[in-house]
Motif scaffolding. Structure first.
Motif, mmCIF file in Angstrom:
data_model
loop_
_atom_site.group_PDB
_atom_site.id
_atom_site.type_symbol
_atom_site.label_atom_id
_atom_site.label_comp_id
_atom_site.label_asym_id
_atom_site.label_seq_id
_atom_site.Cartn_x
_atom_site.Cartn_y
_atom_site.Cartn_z
ATOM 1 N N GLN A 54 -41.822 3.487 -27.525
ATOM 2 C CA GLN A 54 -40.436 3.184 -27.905
ATOM 3 C C GLN A 54 -39.807 4.347 -28.671
ATOM 4 O O GLN A 54 -38.659 4.729 -28.407
ATOM 5 C CB GLN A 54 -40.386 1.912 -28.754
ATOM 6 C CG GLN A 54 -38.981 1.551 -29.180
ATOM 7 C CD GLN A 54 -38.927 0.321 -30.059
ATOM 8 O OE1 GLN A 54 -39.944 -0.160 -30.532
ATOM 9 N NE2 GLN A 54 -37.745 -0.184 -30.293
ATOM 10 N N THR A 55 -40.541 4.929 -29.597
ATOM 11 C CA THR A 55 -40.022 6.041 -30.387
ATOM 12 C C THR A 55 -39.824 7.272 -29.510
ATOM 13 O O THR A 55 -38.831 7.986 -29.649
ATOM 14 C CB THR A 55 -40.974 6.344 -31.559
ATOM 15 O OG1 THR A 55 -41.033 5.189 -32.393
ATOM 16 C CG2 THR A 55 -40.509 7.534 -32.367
ATOM 17 N N ARG A 58 -36.596 6.839 -27.710
ATOM 18 C CA ARG A 58 -35.452 7.041 -28.624
ATOM 19 C C ARG A 58 -35.214 8.518 -28.885
ATOM 20 O O ARG A 58 -34.068 8.994 -28.875
ATOM 21 C CB ARG A 58 -35.695 6.310 -29.947
ATOM 22 C CG ARG A 58 -35.573 4.802 -29.799
ATOM 23 C CD ARG A 58 -36.079 4.051 -30.999
ATOM 24 N NE ARG A 58 -35.357 4.333 -32.224
ATOM 25 C CZ ARG A 58 -35.750 3.908 -33.414
ATOM 26 N NH1 ARG A 58 -36.854 3.161 -33.528
ATOM 27 N NH2 ARG A 58 -35.058 4.190 -34.485
#
Length: 91
Positions: A54-55, A58
């Protein structure tokens, strides 16, 4: 942020730092764009911590990259093998 120093974490961190610098951004700028604390950005770039999926997405989005660009060149052998924890493994 999981602290998983490994050649893989260092490799991904180098890609993040290079892309950020090419765009003229500081670590604080990237932190603001992603909503990720700047201390975590420093940890990722230095290879002290491995980004989660997820990071990674992003950060790639903020850098206007495909997430795979930050993983380019990663090989399985770059990951530190986890210590045996007594559980049986499939295989």
């Amino acid at each position: 942020m999981p602290r998983v120093p490994s050649p893989a974490a260092r490799h991904v961190g180098e890609h993040i730092a290079t892309a950020r610098k090419e765009r003229g951004l500081t670590q604080d700028d990237l932190a603001s764009l992603t909503g990720i604390d700047s201390s975590n950005i420093r940890g990722y770039e230095s290879g002290r911590a491995m980004v989660s999926v997820q990071t990674l997405v992003r950060i790639a989005d903020a850098l206007r990259l495909e997430p795979g660009a930050l993983l380019r060149g990663i090989e399985l052998g770059m990951f530190t093998a986890p210590e045996r924890d007594g559980r049986r493994r499939a295989g």
